[in-house]
Design an enzyme around this catalytic site. Structure first.
Site, PDB file in Angstrom:
ATOM      1  N   SER A  73       0.903  -1.004  -0.333  1.00  0.00           N
ATOM      2  CA  SER A  73       0.153   0.261   0.115  1.00  0.00           C
ATOM      3  C   SER A  73       0.773   1.273   0.055  1.00  0.00           C
ATOM      4  O   SER A  73       1.699   1.452  -1.146  1.00  0.00           O
ATOM      5  CB  SER A  73      -0.943  -0.209   1.241  1.00  0.00           C
TER       6      SER A  73
ATOM      7  N   GLN B 141      -7.681   6.910  -6.793  1.00  0.00           N
ATOM      8  CA  GLN B 141      -7.044   7.853  -5.405  1.00  0.00           C
ATOM      9  C   GLN B 141      -5.984   8.670  -7.221  1.00  0.00           C
ATOM     10  O   GLN B 141      -5.684   8.578  -8.005  1.00  0.00           O
ATOM     11  CB  GLN B 141      -6.155   7.422  -4.769  1.00  0.00           C
TER      12      GLN B 141
ATOM     13  N   GLU C  21      -3.993  14.004   1.372  1.00  0.00           N
ATOM     14  CA  GLU C  21      -3.800  13.168   1.937  1.00  0.00           C
ATOM     15  C   GLU C  21      -3.374  13.157   3.268  1.00  0.00           C
ATOM     16  O   GLU C  21      -3.365  12.795   4.204  1.00  0.00           O
ATOM     17  CB  GLU C  21      -4.368  11.306   1.154  1.00  0.00           C
TER      18      GLU C  21
ATOM     19  N   TRP D 242     -10.043   1.882  -5.081  1.00  0.00           N
ATOM     20  CA  TRP D 242      -8.824   2.955  -4.948  1.00  0.00           C
ATOM     21  C   TRP D 242      -7.853   2.802  -5.676  1.00  0.00           C
ATOM     22  O   TRP D 242      -7.064   4.149  -5.824  1.00  0.00           O
ATOM     23  CB  TRP D 242      -9.602   3.023  -3.274  1.00  0.00           C
TER      24      TRP D 242
ATOM     25  N   HIS E 114      -7.085  -5.938   1.356  1.00  0.00           N
ATOM     26  CA  HIS E 114      -5.776  -5.691   1.488  1.00  0.00           C
ATOM     27  C   HIS E 114      -4.394  -5.703   1.215  1.00  0.00           C
ATOM     28  O   HIS E 114      -5.020  -5.959   2.973  1.00  0.00           O
ATOM     29  CB  HIS E 114      -6.255  -3.888   1.451  1.00  0.00           C
TER      30      HIS E 114
HETATM   31  C1  MCU Z   1      -2.279   2.611  -1.232  1.00  0.00           C
HETATM   32  O1  MCU Z   1      -1.944   3.244  -0.571  1.00  0.00           O
HETATM   33  C2  MCU Z   1      -3.266   3.462   0.382  1.00  0.00           C
HETATM   34  C3  MCU Z   1      -3.904   4.433  -0.106  1.00  0.00           C
HETATM   35  O2  MCU Z   1      -3.055   5.496  -1.477  1.00  0.00           O
HETATM   36  C4  MCU Z   1      -4.418   5.621   0.564  1.00  0.00           C
HETATM   37  O3  MCU Z   1      -5.160   6.844   0.023  1.00  0.00           O
HETATM   38  C5  MCU Z   1      -5.481   4.841   1.438  1.00  0.00           C
HETATM   39  O4  MCU Z   1      -5.128   5.689   2.544  1.00  0.00           O
HETATM   40  O5  MCU Z   1      -4.054   3.602   2.243  1.00  0.00           O
HETATM   41  C6  MCU Z   1      -3.573   3.308   1.483  1.00  0.00           C
HETATM   42  C7  MCU Z   1      -2.606   2.364   2.385  1.00  0.00           C
HETATM   43  O6  MCU Z   1      -1.230   2.794   2.206  1.00  0.00           O
HETATM   44  O7  MCU Z   1      -3.370   1.368   3.123  1.00  0.00           O
HETATM   45  C8  MCU Z   1      -3.126   0.668   4.113  1.00  0.00           C
END
Ligand code: MCU
Length: 412
Positions: A226, A272, A280, A324, A360
């Site tokens: 992520s 996103q 963010e 997303w 996720h």
């Molecule tokens: C996918 O990574 C991020 C994403 O870019 C954000 O918008 C979201 O809030 O958090 C994701 C993440 O890191 O999830 C653990």
């Protein structure tokens, strides 16, 4: 379970973004000049214009120098082209990657590697936990942002990097917090991902001078999921000492393209995009604020970030069940990356695998064979099928000739 979406699906326009400039000023801090992991311009590389006028709705041609003239045609020219891509990504998105600091010392005790860095009269110290297999080394090891979320077999070591300690990522108000900024100042242009990648470089510097850590310097990997997957990709891009880079579900801001994420949003999807990401969190440089509403004016997109990893090992893991992340966007962006690997004669070193129906950052067993092949080939002196491009989805609305209009040279 809920996707990693922000609390509002349609965020208000940021108040801190100023009108985009028509030209780009050189980075506030000087670009690296010393030798080291950050790509540096060999003396023979053409200068990158201080002012760039660019407009392209498609993915920029990764083989075209931004100053114009002929496209590159040899692998030898890729060194300068990669350097140019690095400088442009720093200028537009990531902020300046400082060169190797004046002093890096390290000590290893009880599985903890303590790294002391001094530069220009300031010092910081940080530590990483290292677990290595039993037996005699040196062993391959994977630097895992915040700990691994892919299964790492017990014949590969794990180096746990507390990246949040290097640069905070709590929210948009984390700017300038963390050890990197204690060393270089809270106003430094580097976004958190650049600061983390700088930290990874210092971990490898420390491993180089600490044989007691028992890590094989030719078999180092990096991973994260992520937001940490975005970060792991930047680390792999900027340090050629990393043999294998595995960004997991990095999505927009990582393995996705800004242009394609915008396209998905225009098709009604909750994806996103650049204007959202800079509100963010602080993953990117404040430099990026000037460009998020006009990404077509940037001469770089993220197929060029992955291109910096080439021809080294790269396994991009994505998840079609998380709207997303930008499923089509990562697919299209990585098609372009694969073509860059192909041009370099290294297609087999790059894999893309996109599978849904799991949470996720929960690694699905259906990707295990692919992951094992990458680990075998790049970290365990073995072999495996790594020439992979796979998705469980059909992108009938992805028009490759529209997004990737450039031809693929065979670099001699
Ligand atoms: C996918 O990574 C991020 C994403 O870019 C954000 O918008 C979201 O809030 O958090 C994701 C993440 O890191 O999830 C653990």
């Amino acid at each position: 379970t809920a996707p990693p979406a922000p609390t509002t699906s349609a965020p208000a326009p940021p108040t801190t973004i100023s009108a985009p400039p028509t030209t780009v000023a050189p980075p506030a801090t000087s670009v690296p000049t010393s030798s080291g992991p950050t790509p540096t311009a060999p003396a023979s590389c053409a200068a990158i214009p201080a002012s760039i006028s660019f407009s392209n709705a498609a993915l920029p041609d990764p083989f075209q120098p931004v100053a114009g003239g002929a496209r590159i045609s040899t692998k030898a020219q890729w060194t300068c082209q990669r350097n140019e891509i690095s400088q442009l990504l720093q200028r537009y998105e990531l902020g300046t990657m400082p060169p190797k600091p004046q002093s890096v010392t390290a000590s290893f005790s009880g599985g903890t590697l303590t790294i002391n860095v001094s530069d220009q009269g300031k010092s910081i110290s940080f530590a990483v936990k290292i677990t290595t297999p039993s037996g005699s080394g040196p062993f391959p090891a994977i630097i895992a942002y915040g700990g691994p979320s892919i299964p790492i077999p017990n014949n590969i070591g794990v180096i746990t990097f507390n990246n949040d300690d290097m640069a905070a990522q709590q929210s948009g108000s984390s700017r300038g917090q963390g050890k990197f900024y204690q060393l270089y100042g809270s106003g430094h242009s580097a976004g958190a991902m650049t600061a983390w990648a700088w930290g990874v470089q210092r971990i490898i510097d420390a491993l180089e001078i600490t044989p007691a850590a028992n890590v094989d310097l030719t078999r180092i990997g990096v991973t994260g999921c992520s937001r940490n997957g975005k970060g792991a990709l930047v680390a792999g891009a900027f340090d050629e000492r990393i043999a294998l880079t595995i960004p997991q579900e990095s999505g927009s801001g990582g393995s996705a393209s800004w242009r394609l994420s915008n396209f998905q949003q225009s098709q009604g999807q909750n994806v996103q995009t650049a204007p959202e990401i800079v509100q963010e969190n602080v993953w990117f440089s404040p430099n990026f604020n000037s460009w998020v509403n006009q990404v077509n004016s940037m001469p770089v997109d993220h197929h060029q970030l992955t291109a910096m990893v080439a021809p080294r090992g790269l396994f991009v893991i994505e998840n079609t069940s998380m709207e997303w992340l930008g499923a089509l966007s990562t697919y299209g962006c990585q098609r372009a990356s694969k073509l860059i690997y192909q041009a370099l004669g290294a297609s087999a070193n790059m894999g893309y695998s996109q599978v849904g129906n799991h949470n996720h950052c929960a690694f699905p067993s259906s990707q295990q064979t692919e992951l094992t092949a990458f680990l075998n080939k790049f970290l365990l002196n073995g072999s495996g099928t790594t020439d992979i491009f796979r998705t469980d989805t059909t992108y009938s609305n992805f028009d490759q000739t529209r997004w990737i209009p450039w031809s693929v040279p065979t670099l001699s």
